[in-house]
Design a protein around this motif. Sequence first.
Motif, PDB file in Angstrom:
ATOM      1  N   ARG A  30       0.835  -1.198   0.000  1.00  0.00           N
ATOM      2  CA  ARG A  30       0.000   0.000   0.000  1.00  0.00           C
ATOM      3  C   ARG A  30       0.867   1.244   0.000  1.00  0.00           C
ATOM      4  NH1 ARG A  30      -2.539   0.810   4.632  1.00  0.00           N
ATOM      5  NH2 ARG A  30      -1.627  -0.992   5.644  1.00  0.00           N
ATOM      6  N   ARG A  31       0.396   2.248  -0.713  1.00  0.00           N
ATOM      7  CA  ARG A  31       0.960   3.591  -0.584  1.00  0.00           C
ATOM      8  C   ARG A  31      -0.125   4.412   0.075  1.00  0.00           C
ATOM      9  NH1 ARG A  31       5.373   4.805  -3.802  1.00  0.00           N
ATOM     10  NH2 ARG A  31       5.847   3.349  -5.464  1.00  0.00           N
ATOM     11  N   GLY A  32      -0.026   4.605   1.382  1.00  0.00           N
ATOM     12  CA  GLY A  32      -1.109   5.266   2.113  1.00  0.00           C
ATOM     13  C   GLY A  32      -2.369   4.431   1.986  1.00  0.00           C
ATOM     14  N   GLU A  55      -0.691  -4.437 -18.687  1.00  0.00           N
ATOM     15  CA  GLU A  55      -0.566  -3.114 -19.304  1.00  0.00           C
ATOM     16  C   GLU A  55      -0.015  -2.103 -18.295  1.00  0.00           C
ATOM     17  OE1 GLU A  55      -4.676  -1.477 -20.317  1.00  0.00           O
ATOM     18  OE2 GLU A  55      -5.121  -3.367 -19.356  1.00  0.00           O
ATOM     19  N   SER A  56       0.246  -0.913 -18.801  1.00  0.00           N
ATOM     20  CA  SER A  56       0.855   0.133 -17.982  1.00  0.00           C
ATOM     21  C   SER A  56       0.039   0.401 -16.723  1.00  0.00           C
ATOM     22  CB  SER A  56       0.964   1.398 -18.832  1.00  0.00           C
ATOM     23  OG  SER A  56       1.785   2.312 -18.200  1.00  0.00           O
ATOM     24  N   GLY A  57       0.722   0.480 -15.584  1.00  0.00           N
ATOM     25  CA  GLY A  57       0.046   0.757 -14.318  1.00  0.00           C
ATOM     26  C   GLY A  57      -0.432  -0.480 -13.591  1.00  0.00           C
ATOM     27  N   ALA A  58      -0.146  -1.681 -14.134  1.00  0.00           N
ATOM     28  CA  ALA A  58      -0.610  -2.923 -13.515  1.00  0.00           C
ATOM     29  C   ALA A  58       0.094  -3.198 -12.190  1.00  0.00           C
ATOM     30  CB  ALA A  58      -0.400  -4.099 -14.471  1.00  0.00           C
ATOM     31  N   GLY A  59       1.307  -2.649 -12.007  1.00  0.00           N
ATOM     32  CA  GLY A  59       2.042  -2.887 -10.763  1.00  0.00           C
ATOM     33  C   GLY A  59       3.257  -3.792 -10.952  1.00  0.00           C
ATOM     34  N   LYS A  60       3.656  -4.022 -12.196  1.00  0.00           N
ATOM     35  CA  LYS A  60       4.771  -4.940 -12.493  1.00  0.00           C
ATOM     36  C   LYS A  60       6.078  -4.425 -11.892  1.00  0.00           C
ATOM     37  CE  LYS A  60       4.167  -4.368 -16.952  1.00  0.00           C
ATOM     38  NZ  LYS A  60       3.116  -3.311 -16.983  1.00  0.00           N
ATOM     39  N   SER A  61       6.387  -3.148 -12.155  1.00  0.00           N
ATOM     40  CA  SER A  61       7.641  -2.587 -11.624  1.00  0.00           C
ATOM     41  C   SER A  61       7.586  -2.492 -10.108  1.00  0.00           C
ATOM     42  CB  SER A  61       7.904  -1.202 -12.207  1.00  0.00           C
ATOM     43  OG  SER A  61       8.046  -1.279 -13.593  1.00  0.00           O
ATOM     44  N   THR A  62       6.406  -2.191  -9.572  1.00  0.00           N
ATOM     45  CA  THR A  62       6.263  -2.098  -8.118  1.00  0.00           C
ATOM     46  C   THR A  62       6.622  -3.440  -7.483  1.00  0.00           C
ATOM     47  OG1 THR A  62       4.523  -0.447  -8.400  1.00  0.00           O
ATOM     48  CG2 THR A  62       4.638  -1.544  -6.259  1.00  0.00           C
ATOM     49  N   LEU A  63       6.140  -4.539  -8.072  1.00  0.00           N
ATOM     50  CA  LEU A  63       6.457  -5.864  -7.537  1.00  0.00           C
ATOM     51  C   LEU A  63       7.964  -6.121  -7.636  1.00  0.00           C
ATOM     52  CD1 LEU A  63       5.573  -8.553  -6.354  1.00  0.00           C
ATOM     53  CD2 LEU A  63       5.053  -9.365  -8.665  1.00  0.00           C
ATOM     54  N   ASP A 192      13.331  -5.667 -15.799  1.00  0.00           N
ATOM     55  CA  ASP A 192      12.114  -4.862 -15.950  1.00  0.00           C
ATOM     56  C   ASP A 192      12.117  -4.202 -17.329  1.00  0.00           C
ATOM     57  OD1 ASP A 192       9.868  -3.318 -15.715  1.00  0.00           O
ATOM     58  OD2 ASP A 192      10.418  -2.394 -13.805  1.00  0.00           O
ATOM     59  N   GLU A 193      11.355  -4.758 -18.240  1.00  0.00           N
ATOM     60  CA  GLU A 193      11.301  -4.274 -19.625  1.00  0.00           C
ATOM     61  C   GLU A 193      12.709  -4.001 -20.155  1.00  0.00           C
ATOM     62  OE1 GLU A 193       8.097  -1.869 -20.792  1.00  0.00           O
ATOM     63  OE2 GLU A 193       7.149  -1.963 -18.837  1.00  0.00           O
ATOM     64  N   PRO A 194      13.531  -5.057 -20.233  1.00  0.00           N
ATOM     65  CA  PRO A 194      14.955  -4.853 -20.503  1.00  0.00           C
ATOM     66  C   PRO A 194      15.262  -4.341 -21.901  1.00  0.00           C
ATOM     67  CG  PRO A 194      14.422  -7.194 -20.522  1.00  0.00           C
ATOM     68  CD  PRO A 194      13.198  -6.485 -20.036  1.00  0.00           C
ATOM     69  N   LEU A 225       7.271  -7.691 -18.923  1.00  0.00           N
ATOM     70  CA  LEU A 225       7.052  -7.439 -20.349  1.00  0.00           C
ATOM     71  C   LEU A 225       5.635  -6.935 -20.574  1.00  0.00           C
ATOM     72  CD1 LEU A 225       8.527 -10.837 -21.618  1.00  0.00           C
ATOM     73  CD2 LEU A 225       9.656  -8.624 -21.824  1.00  0.00           C
ATOM     74  N   HIS A 226       5.436  -6.248 -21.704  1.00  0.00           N
ATOM     75  CA  HIS A 226       4.078  -5.842 -22.077  1.00  0.00           C
ATOM     76  C   HIS A 226       3.427  -6.875 -22.973  1.00  0.00           C
ATOM     77  CE1 HIS A 226       4.847  -1.513 -21.012  1.00  0.00           C
ATOM     78  NE2 HIS A 226       3.623  -1.695 -20.594  1.00  0.00           N
ATOM     79  N   ASP A 227       4.264  -7.674 -23.635  1.00  0.00           N
ATOM     80  CA  ASP A 227       3.809  -8.477 -24.763  1.00  0.00           C
ATOM     81  C   ASP A 227       3.577  -9.933 -24.344  1.00  0.00           C
ATOM     82  OD1 ASP A 227       3.712  -9.996 -27.095  1.00  0.00           O
ATOM     83  OD2 ASP A 227       5.101  -8.691 -28.167  1.00  0.00           O
TER      84      ASP A 227
HETATM   85  N1  LIG Z   1       6.378   6.645  -6.857  1.00  0.00           N
HETATM   86  C1  LIG Z   1       5.066   6.448  -6.946  1.00  0.00           C
HETATM   87  N2  LIG Z   1       4.205   7.148  -6.200  1.00  0.00           N
HETATM   88  C2  LIG Z   1       2.870   6.942  -6.263  1.00  0.00           C
HETATM   89  N3  LIG Z   1       2.286   6.027  -7.067  1.00  0.00           N
HETATM   90  C3  LIG Z   1       3.099   5.303  -7.840  1.00  0.00           C
HETATM   91  C4  LIG Z   1       4.525   5.457  -7.849  1.00  0.00           C
HETATM   92  N4  LIG Z   1       5.048   4.564  -8.731  1.00  0.00           N
HETATM   93  C5  LIG Z   1       4.006   3.896  -9.250  1.00  0.00           C
HETATM   94  N5  LIG Z   1       2.837   4.326  -8.736  1.00  0.00           N
HETATM   95  C6  LIG Z   1       1.490   3.829  -9.076  1.00  0.00           C
HETATM   96  O1  LIG Z   1       1.462   2.438  -8.786  1.00  0.00           O
HETATM   97  C7  LIG Z   1       0.733   1.739  -9.780  1.00  0.00           C
HETATM   98  C8  LIG Z   1       1.604   0.658 -10.390  1.00  0.00           C
HETATM   99  O2  LIG Z   1       2.683   1.272 -11.086  1.00  0.00           O
HETATM  100  P1  LIG Z   1       3.860   0.455 -11.737  1.00  0.00           P
HETATM  101  O3  LIG Z   1       4.893   1.430 -12.168  1.00  0.00           O
HETATM  102  O4  LIG Z   1       4.281  -0.640 -10.829  1.00  0.00           O
HETATM  103  O5  LIG Z   1       3.141  -0.191 -13.022  1.00  0.00           O
HETATM  104  P2  LIG Z   1       3.783  -0.997 -14.242  1.00  0.00           P
HETATM  105  O6  LIG Z   1       2.950  -2.205 -14.411  1.00  0.00           O
HETATM  106  O7  LIG Z   1       5.243  -1.170 -14.026  1.00  0.00           O
HETATM  107  O8  LIG Z   1       3.508  -0.014 -15.472  1.00  0.00           O
HETATM  108  P3  LIG Z   1       4.415   0.304 -16.762  1.00  0.00           P
HETATM  109  O9  LIG Z   1       4.125  -0.815 -17.716  1.00  0.00           O
HETATM  110  O10 LIG Z   1       3.907   1.620 -17.233  1.00  0.00           O
HETATM  111  O11 LIG Z   1       5.859   0.352 -16.339  1.00  0.00           O
HETATM  112  C9  LIG Z   1       0.277   2.781 -10.793  1.00  0.00           C
HETATM  113  O12 LIG Z   1      -1.055   3.150 -10.468  1.00  0.00           O
HETATM  114  C10 LIG Z   1       1.210   3.944 -10.566  1.00  0.00           C
HETATM  115  O13 LIG Z   1       0.583   5.160 -10.866  1.00  0.00           O
END
Ligand SMILES: Nc1ncnc2c1ncn2[C@@H]1O[C@H](COP(=O)(O)OP(=O)(O)OP(=O)(O)O)[C@@H](O)[C@H]1O
Length: 330
Positions: A30-32, A55-63, A192-194, A225-227
């Motif tokens: 969680r972020r807040g 797709e973008s915003g799914a949370g892949k990089s966060t994981l 991460d999307e190398p 990956l996106h694909d």
């Molecule tokens: N530093 C941050 N502060 C606040 N929210 C964030 C931050 N980084 C990512 N998020 C949010 O967390 C969610 C997941 O983002 P993340 O970057 O993990 O997605 P992603 O799957 O890697 O997307 P992409 O394919 O665009 O790289 C998104 O809603 C994004 O807006």
Amino acid sequence: MDTAVALNPRAADVPESREPLLEVSDFSLRRGQAVVLDGVNLALQPGETLGLIGESGAGKSTLAMALIGLLRAPEVQLEGSLCFRGTELTRLREADYRRLRGNKIGLIFQDATAALNPCFTVGEQIAEPLKRHLGLSKWDRRERAAELMHSVGIPEPRLRLDAYPHELSGGMQQRVMIAIALACNPELLLADEPTSALDVTIQAQIMELILDRVRELNSSAIFVLHDLALGAQVCDRIAVMYAGQIVEEGPSERVLASPLHPYTRGLKSCVVELGSRRLEPIPGQIPPLDAMPAGCRFAPRCPKAKAICGEQRPQAEIRDGRQVACWFID
Ligand SMILES: Nc1ncnc2c1ncn2[C@@H]1O[C@H](COP(=O)(O)OP(=O)(O)OP(=O)(O)O)[C@@H](O)[C@H]1O
Ligand SMILES: [Mg+2]
């Protein structure tokens, strides 16, 4: 992207019953108030490769960032477990994480220009983990750095040891980052999307290079990956992520050949069929983090959604050897 990358020859050989190298259990971040990752479950066996697709915003990089300990309290709140070789990562002190990062766990980011330090030569940057984690002498580090540069296809590595990042092309910089990531023979590589910052002409080459090196080292790897088609082609398993949740995860061939989750089906039909140029994007987009539906997060975009989908979150079920989270799998 050019998907002319060799099929993974190990897909059929990976035994199922070994102790996982990495086990992610009910992991949430969680972020807040915003639940960015929600109840993620994944297991990776030694030597296995996983494609994390979405797709973008799914949370892949966060994981990926959480796995390498770059997202921790108090910046974010973690729940559940990230277990690597029997060690609980969420409770690890930063000093212990530093011993894993760049050593047992290697990292390749999307953008080498941003990841490499412009003030140090590439030789110094490749030598850094060799000093920090392996304690090699200055002479041995330089020798090993040149070998590593050679192994990632950098011509005349001895001449290039003393080059600064800006003196190399984008593709060469990405090769340097791969050399750094693999310097200590990591057991797990996170990529991460190398290739997405590179020219399409060299994307397949770089992907092939990473896969070859991962196979040689018998490392496990997670490729963000996106694909979907590329992921299924190069990885043993696929995890499809939507709005912070894994909606489907399983062996690549099965997930691609007969996707069970409506979102995976949508991604599959997004694949541009060469010749016909048919493209069927999934209408709509991932909901904002502060307005996530209470039930299935995909429900607002799902062609099969019924009342229950908007109200209750579907629990992941094991079907046909994979985990799928949907109220109407059939
Ligand atoms: N530093 C941050 N502060 C606040 N929210 C964030 C931050 N980084 C990512 N998020 C949010 O967390 C969610 C997941 O983002 P993340 O970057 O993990 O997605 P992603 O799957 O890697 O997307 P992409 O394919 O665009 O790289 C998104 O809603 C994004 O807006
Ligand atoms: Mg990302």
